[in-house]
Write a protein that holds these residues in place. Sequence first.
Motif, PDB file in Angstrom:
ATOM      1  N   PRO A 141       3.882 -24.441  -5.828  1.00 32.42           N
ATOM      2  CA  PRO A 141       4.893 -25.451  -5.473  1.00 32.42           C
ATOM      3  C   PRO A 141       5.220 -26.424  -6.599  1.00 32.42           C
ATOM      4  CG  PRO A 141       3.325 -25.174  -3.674  1.00 32.42           C
ATOM      5  CD  PRO A 141       2.792 -24.376  -4.831  1.00 32.42           C
ATOM      6  N   GLN A 142       4.310 -26.578  -7.564  1.00 36.40           N
ATOM      7  CA  GLN A 142       4.578 -27.480  -8.688  1.00 36.40           C
ATOM      8  C   GLN A 142       5.299 -26.778  -9.829  1.00 36.40           C
ATOM      9  OE1 GLN A 142       1.430 -27.456  -7.091  1.00 36.40           O
ATOM     10  NE2 GLN A 142       2.286 -29.151  -5.887  1.00 36.40           N
ATOM     11  N   GLY A 143       5.597 -25.493  -9.650  1.00 38.19           N
ATOM     12  CA  GLY A 143       6.332 -24.770 -10.670  1.00 38.19           C
ATOM     13  C   GLY A 143       5.464 -24.126 -11.731  1.00 38.19           C
ATOM     14  N   ARG A 144       4.146 -24.183 -11.567  1.00 31.55           N
ATOM     15  CA  ARG A 144       3.249 -23.561 -12.545  1.00 31.55           C
ATOM     16  C   ARG A 144       3.127 -22.061 -12.256  1.00 31.55           C
ATOM     17  NH1 ARG A 144       0.371 -28.426 -11.328  1.00 31.55           N
ATOM     18  NH2 ARG A 144      -0.768 -27.266  -9.727  1.00 31.55           N
ATOM     19  N   VAL A 145       3.151 -21.263 -13.303  1.00 36.91           N
ATOM     20  CA  VAL A 145       3.055 -19.803 -13.160  1.00 36.91           C
ATOM     21  C   VAL A 145       1.663 -19.440 -12.664  1.00 36.91           C
ATOM     22  CG1 VAL A 145       3.190 -17.579 -14.328  1.00 36.91           C
ATOM     23  CG2 VAL A 145       4.772 -19.403 -14.959  1.00 36.91           C
ATOM     24  N   GLN A 146       1.618 -18.682 -11.573  1.00 40.68           N
ATOM     25  CA  GLN A 146       0.347 -18.240 -11.002  1.00 40.68           C
ATOM     26  C   GLN A 146       0.070 -16.773 -11.305  1.00 40.68           C
ATOM     27  OE1 GLN A 146      -1.928 -20.175  -9.162  1.00 40.68           O
ATOM     28  NE2 GLN A 146      -0.669 -21.865  -9.894  1.00 40.68           N
ATOM     29  N   ASN A 147       1.123 -15.956 -11.157  1.00 37.07           N
ATOM     30  CA  ASN A 147       0.967 -14.513 -11.329  1.00 37.07           C
ATOM     31  C   ASN A 147       2.265 -13.914 -11.827  1.00 37.07           C
ATOM     32  OD1 ASN A 147      -0.866 -15.082  -8.604  1.00 37.07           O
ATOM     33  ND2 ASN A 147      -1.832 -13.676 -10.046  1.00 37.07           N
ATOM     34  N   TYR A 148       2.173 -12.655 -12.216  1.00 32.12           N
ATOM     35  CA  TYR A 148       3.349 -11.836 -12.497  1.00 32.12           C
ATOM     36  C   TYR A 148       3.257 -10.587 -11.624  1.00 32.12           C
ATOM     37  CZ  TYR A 148       4.054 -14.741 -16.631  1.00 32.12           C
ATOM     38  OH  TYR A 148       4.279 -15.788 -17.466  1.00 32.12           O
ATOM     39  N   VAL A 149       4.392 -10.223 -11.018  1.00 25.47           N
ATOM     40  CA  VAL A 149       4.448  -9.031 -10.171  1.00 25.47           C
ATOM     41  C   VAL A 149       5.418  -8.045 -10.808  1.00 25.47           C
ATOM     42  CG1 VAL A 149       5.008  -8.089  -7.914  1.00 25.47           C
ATOM     43  CG2 VAL A 149       3.922 -10.320  -8.081  1.00 25.47           C
ATOM     44  N   ALA A 150       4.935  -6.827 -11.056  1.00 23.21           N
ATOM     45  CA  ALA A 150       5.764  -5.779 -11.661  1.00 23.21           C
ATOM     46  C   ALA A 150       5.992  -4.679 -10.645  1.00 23.21           C
ATOM     47  CB  ALA A 150       5.079  -5.220 -12.904  1.00 23.21           C
ATOM     48  N   LEU A 151       7.240  -4.282 -10.495  1.00 21.74           N
ATOM     49  CA  LEU A 151       7.629  -3.193  -9.610  1.00 21.74           C
ATOM     50  C   LEU A 151       8.307  -2.141 -10.469  1.00 21.74           C
ATOM     51  CD1 LEU A 151       8.073  -2.266  -6.567  1.00 21.74           C
ATOM     52  CD2 LEU A 151      10.333  -3.255  -6.782  1.00 21.74           C
ATOM     53  N   PHE A 152       7.839  -0.897 -10.388  1.00 25.38           N
ATOM     54  CA  PHE A 152       8.476   0.131 -11.213  1.00 25.38           C
ATOM     55  C   PHE A 152       8.529   1.458 -10.464  1.00 25.38           C
ATOM     56  CE2 PHE A 152       4.008   0.635 -12.033  1.00 25.38           C
ATOM     57  CZ  PHE A 152       3.810   2.000 -12.240  1.00 25.38           C
ATOM     58  N   THR A 168       0.818  -1.212   0.000  1.00 26.00           N
ATOM     59  CA  THR A 168       0.000   0.000   0.000  1.00 26.00           C
ATOM     60  C   THR A 168       0.848   1.256   0.000  1.00 26.00           C
ATOM     61  OG1 THR A 168      -1.735  -1.178   1.200  1.00 26.00           O
ATOM     62  CG2 THR A 168      -1.813   1.234   1.233  1.00 26.00           C
ATOM     63  N   HIS A 169       1.920   1.260   0.812  1.00 30.13           N
ATOM     64  CA  HIS A 169       2.646   2.507   1.055  1.00 30.13           C
ATOM     65  C   HIS A 169       3.968   2.608   0.305  1.00 30.13           C
ATOM     66  CE1 HIS A 169      -0.281   3.449   4.127  1.00 30.13           C
ATOM     67  NE2 HIS A 169      -0.050   2.291   4.737  1.00 30.13           N
ATOM     68  N   ALA A 170       4.332   1.613  -0.491  1.00 34.53           N
ATOM     69  CA  ALA A 170       5.604   1.683  -1.217  1.00 34.53           C
ATOM     70  C   ALA A 170       5.611   2.893  -2.151  1.00 34.53           C
ATOM     71  CB  ALA A 170       5.820   0.396  -2.026  1.00 34.53           C
ATOM     72  N   ASN A 171       6.783   3.507  -2.293  1.00 37.90           N
ATOM     73  CA  ASN A 171       6.928   4.622  -3.231  1.00 37.90           C
ATOM     74  C   ASN A 171       6.921   4.133  -4.672  1.00 37.90           C
ATOM     75  OD1 ASN A 171       7.092   6.706  -1.336  1.00 37.90           O
ATOM     76  ND2 ASN A 171       9.258   6.295  -0.968  1.00 37.90           N
ATOM     77  N   GLU A 172       7.327   2.866  -4.875  1.00 42.56           N
ATOM     78  CA  GLU A 172       7.328   2.304  -6.217  1.00 42.56           C
ATOM     79  C   GLU A 172       5.944   1.770  -6.556  1.00 42.56           C
ATOM     80  OE1 GLU A 172       9.479   1.447  -3.881  1.00 42.56           O
ATOM     81  OE2 GLU A 172      11.305   2.426  -4.596  1.00 42.56           O
ATOM     82  N   GLY A 173       5.606   1.856  -7.824  1.00 45.99           N
ATOM     83  CA  GLY A 173       4.358   1.283  -8.281  1.00 45.99           C
ATOM     84  C   GLY A 173       4.447  -0.236  -8.296  1.00 45.99           C
ATOM     85  N   ILE A 174       3.406  -0.909  -7.828  1.00 45.19           N
ATOM     86  CA  ILE A 174       3.365  -2.369  -7.829  1.00 45.19           C
ATOM     87  C   ILE A 174       2.089  -2.798  -8.538  1.00 45.19           C
ATOM     88  CG2 ILE A 174       3.360  -4.468  -6.431  1.00 45.19           C
ATOM     89  CD1 ILE A 174       4.688  -2.893  -4.201  1.00 45.19           C
ATOM     90  N   ALA A 175       2.240  -3.695  -9.492  1.00 43.30           N
ATOM     91  CA  ALA A 175       1.083  -4.235 -10.224  1.00 43.30           C
ATOM     92  C   ALA A 175       1.173  -5.749 -10.228  1.00 43.30           C
ATOM     93  CB  ALA A 175       1.051  -3.698 -11.654  1.00 43.30           C
ATOM     94  N   ILE A 176       0.039  -6.404 -10.014  1.00 42.13           N
ATOM     95  CA  ILE A 176      -0.032  -7.864 -10.026  1.00 42.13           C
ATOM     96  C   ILE A 176      -0.933  -8.271 -11.184  1.00 42.13           C
ATOM     97  CG2 ILE A 176      -0.634  -9.925  -8.714  1.00 42.13           C
ATOM     98  CD1 ILE A 176      -0.242  -8.289  -6.160  1.00 42.13           C
ATOM     99  N   ALA A 177      -0.426  -9.173 -12.005  1.00 41.01           N
ATOM    100  CA  ALA A 177      -1.178  -9.631 -13.173  1.00 41.01           C
ATOM    101  C   ALA A 177      -1.385 -11.131 -13.097  1.00 41.01           C
ATOM    102  CB  ALA A 177      -0.433  -9.264 -14.462  1.00 41.01           C
ATOM    103  N   ASP A 178      -2.420 -11.610 -13.789  1.00 38.94           N
ATOM    104  CA  ASP A 178      -2.652 -13.050 -13.854  1.00 38.94           C
ATOM    105  C   ASP A 178      -1.793 -13.660 -14.957  1.00 38.94           C
ATOM    106  OD1 ASP A 178      -3.869 -12.406 -16.251  1.00 38.94           O
ATOM    107  OD2 ASP A 178      -5.913 -12.597 -15.477  1.00 38.94           O
ATOM    108  N   VAL A 179      -2.011 -14.946 -15.197  1.00 38.16           N
ATOM    109  CA  VAL A 179      -1.175 -15.654 -16.168  1.00 38.16           C
ATOM    110  C   VAL A 179      -1.324 -15.056 -17.566  1.00 38.16           C
ATOM    111  CG1 VAL A 179      -0.707 -17.906 -17.204  1.00 38.16           C
ATOM    112  CG2 VAL A 179      -1.336 -17.754 -14.793  1.00 38.16           C
ATOM    113  N   GLN A 180      -2.484 -14.495 -17.875  1.00 40.77           N
ATOM    114  CA  GLN A 180      -2.710 -13.896 -19.186  1.00 40.77           C
ATOM    115  C   GLN A 180      -2.159 -12.472 -19.278  1.00 40.77           C
ATOM    116  OE1 GLN A 180      -5.279 -15.675 -17.590  1.00 40.77           O
ATOM    117  NE2 GLN A 180      -4.613 -17.415 -18.834  1.00 40.77           N
ATOM    118  N   GLY A 181      -1.582 -11.977 -18.170  1.00 39.54           N
ATOM    119  CA  GLY A 181      -1.022 -10.634 -18.184  1.00 39.54           C
ATOM    120  C   GLY A 181      -2.024  -9.546 -17.866  1.00 39.54           C
ATOM    121  N   GLN A 182      -3.224  -9.910 -17.446  1.00 40.46           N
ATOM    122  CA  GLN A 182      -4.232  -8.915 -17.100  1.00 40.46           C
ATOM    123  C   GLN A 182      -4.069  -8.506 -15.640  1.00 40.46           C
ATOM    124  OE1 GLN A 182      -7.866 -10.972 -18.124  1.00 40.46           O
ATOM    125  NE2 GLN A 182      -7.896 -10.071 -20.171  1.00 40.46           N
TER     126      GLN A 182
END
Length: 816
Positions: A354-365, A264-278
């Motif tokens: 834990p099985q190594g399957r991609v769940q999300n993508y986290v972007a920090l900028f 919530t309070h980080a100065n950097e922008g944080i975005a979380i996307a699903d496997v499709q990049g949304q």
Amino acid sequence: MKKLLTHSSMAISFFESVLRSCDDAIITKSLDGRVTSWNPAAERIFGYTEAEMLGQSLLLLFPPDRLNEERFIIERVMLGELVDHFETVRLRKDGLPIQVSVTISPIRDEHGRVVGASKIARDITEHMQLHEHLQYFKALVESTEDAVISKTPEGIVTSWNAAAERLFGYRTEEMLGQPLLRLLPLDRLHEEDDILAQIRVGQRIQHFETVRQTKAGTLVPVSVSISPIRDAAGRVQGASKIVRDISAQKAMEAQLRLTASVFTHANEGIAIADVQGQLIDVNQAFSRITGYAREEVLGKTAQFFRSGRDGPEVLAPLLRDLLEQGHCQGEIWSRRKNGEAYAGLLTVSRVCDPQGRVQNYVALFADVTSIRVQQERLEHIAHFDALTNLPNRLLLSDRLRQAMGQCRRRGQSLAVIYLDLDGFKTINDSHGHDVGDSFLMAVAQHMKQALRETDTLARMGGDEFVAVLSDVGCVESCVQSVERILQACAAPQSVAGLTLQASASIGVTLFPQDDVDADQLLRQADQAMYEAKQSGKNRFHIFDPVQDAELKSRAGSLVELRQALHAEEFELYYQPKVNMRTGAVVGVEALIRWNHPERGLLLPAAFLPLVNGHMLEELLGDWVLERGLRQLSEWQRRGLDLQLSLNVGARQIQRPGFAAHLAACLASYPDVAPSRIELEVLESNALDDIEQVSHIMRDCHQMGVRFAVDDFGTGYSSLTYLRRLPAETLKIDQSFVRDMLDDAEDLAIVQGVISLAQAFRREVVAEGVESLAQGLKLLAMGCELAQGFVIACPMPAADFGPWLQRWQPFEAWTRS
């Protein structure tokens, strides 16, 4: 007798009453095991009536696996022994087994002979079931991970399970009979009074969280449930207490709160996307940076924020790294909601299960637009003249090299024009620097108009300019261009209400030529310009390659230099380098001199150009390295701890095995720490082959040797190259320092170099400091290290010790 019979009748009647009213089965049997009496309790317990059992074998009540018990019992009875309270199993009439406790006594006649047995059987089925239940619940209490404790209404502990021992550290014997207050911290003592008050009135206390203290004194967060314990009449006899350690839960909650707070309070922008990049979530900083509210971007992809400034060559490597390595980092341009483009430093990581399957993508900028703008401003300062906004000598050098390469590839020609304004000094002296600067800007603008867009016009400093004319074709075409430049320079200029006019002396050299580089072309044009000025000014002179006759005599000079090296005619002089603010002598630079048998002491400019690019350059460089280490070793034995700077030529540092040769030289002087050695590399030499030189410098760094870029500002060094060149020190060329108090352009270059050094965390040294005023100006701009004649001239090694004893820092500098 009658009275006796009466008493006997009464006794019999009493015993019969006891037999019939007793809750236990009372049975008698003969020695052969047949029932002789059967009371009502026996009927209730076993289900058989007295009529059904009299004369029957008592084995009727025995399960098949218990038949041997009767023989054992009869044997004991016949011996006159009492079989007291043994527990066994018997069968009811309906076939159900029951648990019984049996006591069997022998029956004797008037002579004392055993004639039968009496048996008292108590149904303990319910008791055994209760016992089993008790054992079951006891096992549950002991095996649970929660502390289970009971206490009296006064708070005295009456039970304490194994989990309580593990949680609080007290053994059971330490807590039984002790007040439970022992577990409460001082600031929580009131809780026990509140708890006991609720328990006494029969209230339950459901799952409240608090803190308790262990035997070791540590505090443990716990969740507590408390229930009253009642007797058969419903009266409260105490309380049972279940205590659960929630330390892990609290730690997880704290971690979640911390994670949420960071998000919530980080100065950097944080975005979380699903496997499709949304996008499925963004933080407040994301909205602040992009201008989009959270609701506006959910479900959008990164394409939504593209600015169009970055092409596939920027984005493709980032996507490749993300797919191959699981993360990527880079600088990209995006667009805010208001349409404004901004630079972002982006890091994207994938999150897997834990099985190594991609769940999300986290972007920090992070928004680095201001840094990018500052970097671009520094780039501009580093490559453009502050007064005229023309390319400076750094950028000119690069463009000249590019133009030369293009000429080679296309078979074209180019011309380098070196121009010096005639009479500018008079204008400057007569009307002041402001008018002089305005006049220079006006003349520069007229010269640009006289050139093509494909040509480059640069300011070298002061009133000197260089133009690079690409694809000049023939000499006649080049002459026409030069004449246009002469006319532009000679045209009257209206400046500050004045009409001012000057002329120009121009030197011209043409390319291609055999075995020349950009610096040589500039020197040729400079030499030709000097010829034009000597010939009367306001004219041009074309460099004549025939004058290359000097080169023919170079071979003889090289022979003489080789002989001088064998004859030990060379000597190292040492010029101190000091910290002007503190006055400390931080090192010395070794400078070669030639004690010529006929011409006397010669400075490097008199002979080093002759060996440039020749094998003799390496031999002289090796001699300087060895003699410098020898001298430094001698000074260390005398107690002088100095840093020694040694100049390294381009051919010397780029030859194979330079780092190994340096290591061998250092090994010859083991008392010399490699960190006390600084190798100075000419900026232009270092950039001839930036990859090779950078690699060699890193090899030397591993030994502890430092590097400085000498004459910084006289060559070409983009910020990209400067980042890649692993040198700790930049040395400002003395040509800029010498005139910086009188020439605003030189001052701007000096300030630019200092700013670059500070931006890239490099040490900066000013060469050629010749006055206290120059030193004060350098200190004001942030440069503390200097060398020059005002400090000390280069001197033989024998003179350095006495000079060091006499050296006194300048108070004007140290006070600043």
